[in-house]
Design an enzyme around this catalytic site. Structure first.
Site, short mmCIF file in Angstrom:
data_model
loop_
_atom_site.label_atom_id
_atom_site.label_comp_id
_atom_site.label_asym_id
_atom_site.label_seq_id
_atom_site.Cartn_x
_atom_site.Cartn_y
_atom_site.Cartn_z
N ASP A 155 43.25 70.00 6.14
CA ASP A 155 42.53 68.75 5.82
C ASP A 155 41.06 69.09 5.62
O ASP A 155 40.58 70.14 6.06
CB ASP A 155 42.67 67.73 6.95
CG ASP A 155 41.97 66.40 6.62
OD1 ASP A 155 42.05 65.95 5.47
OD2 ASP A 155 41.34 65.81 7.53
N SER A 156 40.35 68.17 4.97
CA SER A 156 38.91 68.35 4.80
C SER A 156 38.22 68.38 6.18
O SER A 156 37.17 68.98 6.32
CB SER A 156 38.34 67.20 3.98
OG SER A 156 38.61 65.97 4.64
N CYS A 175 45.90 65.75 3.70
CA CYS A 175 44.72 65.04 3.21
C CYS A 175 45.12 64.37 1.91
O CYS A 175 45.59 65.03 0.98
CB CYS A 175 43.59 66.05 2.97
SG CYS A 175 42.13 65.35 2.19
N GLU A 221 34.59 60.20 11.86
CA GLU A 221 34.03 61.54 12.11
C GLU A 221 32.90 61.47 13.15
O GLU A 221 32.64 62.43 13.85
CB GLU A 221 33.52 62.17 10.81
CG GLU A 221 34.62 62.54 9.82
CD GLU A 221 35.13 63.97 9.97
OE1 GLU A 221 34.34 64.87 10.28
OE2 GLU A 221 36.35 64.17 9.78
N CYS A 267 44.72 57.44 4.02
CA CYS A 267 43.76 58.47 4.37
C CYS A 267 44.11 58.88 5.79
O CYS A 267 44.31 58.02 6.66
CB CYS A 267 42.33 57.93 4.31
SG CYS A 267 41.12 59.08 5.02
N HIS A 287 42.48 59.95 8.17
CA HIS A 287 41.54 59.56 9.22
C HIS A 287 41.81 58.14 9.74
O HIS A 287 41.43 57.80 10.85
CB HIS A 287 40.11 59.55 8.69
CG HIS A 287 39.47 60.90 8.59
ND1 HIS A 287 39.89 61.85 7.70
CD2 HIS A 287 38.43 61.44 9.26
CE1 HIS A 287 39.13 62.93 7.83
NE2 HIS A 287 38.23 62.71 8.78
N1 DGL Z 1 41.48 62.94 5.41
C1 DGL Z 1 41.13 62.75 4.02
C2 DGL Z 1 42.21 61.95 3.32
O1 DGL Z 1 43.31 61.78 3.82
C3 DGL Z 1 39.82 62.05 3.78
C4 DGL Z 1 38.62 62.59 4.41
C5 DGL Z 1 37.53 62.95 3.45
O2 DGL Z 1 36.99 62.09 2.76
O3 DGL Z 1 37.26 64.13 3.42
O4 DGL Z 1 41.98 61.49 2.23
#
Ligand code: DGL
Length: 282
Positions: free
Chosen positions: A16-17, A79, A164, A198, A200
């Protein structure tokens, strides 16, 4: 790269990012605890959500290459932004040259496969990053499998920073959660199912629930991705044989180790060990 890649079986890579993919990893480990995992968060370059196609693709390809070098034969892009903007290009253009036997899977398709049969009104909402919404990946995938479903999406650019920064339960979160959920319901009042598109966003679930009418089902992706991976490994014994099974999990980040372990504990509810690595290719 192909010749230098380890040939022996290895862990499953989860990328993931940043921290969001930990919500997916958690569910995968619940369903498939016997496998070995490497989690890689590109925290130094997160968020990806507002970045261009070219950049998300470049960063994701670098991460996948690193996970292959670390011994993974199978990598899950946990992600949505990377799945939306990079997965197809990597699968079609890069994997054949890197190693046609390795695989990269995303999170959008498994989510869509799971969701089509639970909406009754056939009106679905998607809350995701600007990049995922702009890519239209959800409407396109849903259209392929369930052409009768109407999809409305809203980008929530403030939600990843809230998570975050450990502000998902704070008062500031209320304003931004309400702002985007209201927007979605205005777009289509007949929505009965909302995808948190997403990785997150499950961390914001208590607040999202608070601002959504009770009859609306809010869907996180972890279970769908985990069940889909289980099914994939059952259907692909040749890949299953390349995935070691000692129940281990190692964490890597491109940012400072202390920062990662502190924030990751929010996602995992437990302290973890983590190592910093560099994945950038010049
Ligand atoms: N976790 C990423 C997703 O599922 C988003 C986080 C980011 O913007 O880097 O899209």
């Amino acid at each position: 790269m192909k010749n230098s890649l380890p040939r022996t079986p290895g862990p499953i890579g989860v990328f993931d990012s940043g921290y969001g993919g930990l919500t997916i990893l958690n569910k995968i480990r619940e369903v498939l605890p016997e496998y070995d995992y490497i989690y890689l968060g590109d925290n130094a370059r997160a968020p990806y959500g507002s970045r261009s196609f070219e950049i998300v693709y470049k960063f994701t390809l670098e991460a996948v290459g690193k996970l292959f070098e670390m011994g993974c034969h199978l990598v899950i892009l946990a992600c949505n932004t990377a799945s939306a903007k990079a997965l197809r290009s990597i699968q079609m253009n890069d994997l054949p040259g890197i190693d046609p036997a390795r695989r990269v899977l995303g999170v959008i398709r498994p989510t869509v496969e799971g969701i089509g049969n639970i909406t009754e009104s056939r009106h679905i909402g998607v809350l995701a990053t600007a990049g995922t919404i702009k890519s239209e990946s959800y409407p396109l995938e849903i259209q392929k499998l369930f052409p009768d479903i109407r999809v409305s999406g809203v980008a929530c650019p403030m939600w990843v920073p809230l998570v975050e920064n450990n502000e998902s339960q704070g008062e500031g979160a209320d304003y931004f959660v309400r702002k985007y959920t209201d927007l979605l319901l205005q777009k289509d009042p007949e929505i009965d199912t909302v995808i948190l598109g997403c990785t997150h966003y499950p961390l914001l679930l208590p607040k999202i629930r608070q601002y959504m009418p009770q009859h609306i089902r809010i869907v996180s992706q972890g279970e769908y991705v985990a069940e889909s991976l289980k099914d994939y490994l059952r259907r692909h014994p040749e890949m299953n044989a390349q995935c070691t099974q000692n129940g281990s999990c190692f964490f890597y980040t491109t940012e400072a180790e202390e920062k990662f372990s502190e924030s990751a504990s929010i996602f995992l509810n437990q302290p973890i060990g983590v190592e910093r690595i560099s994945i950038e290719k010049t």
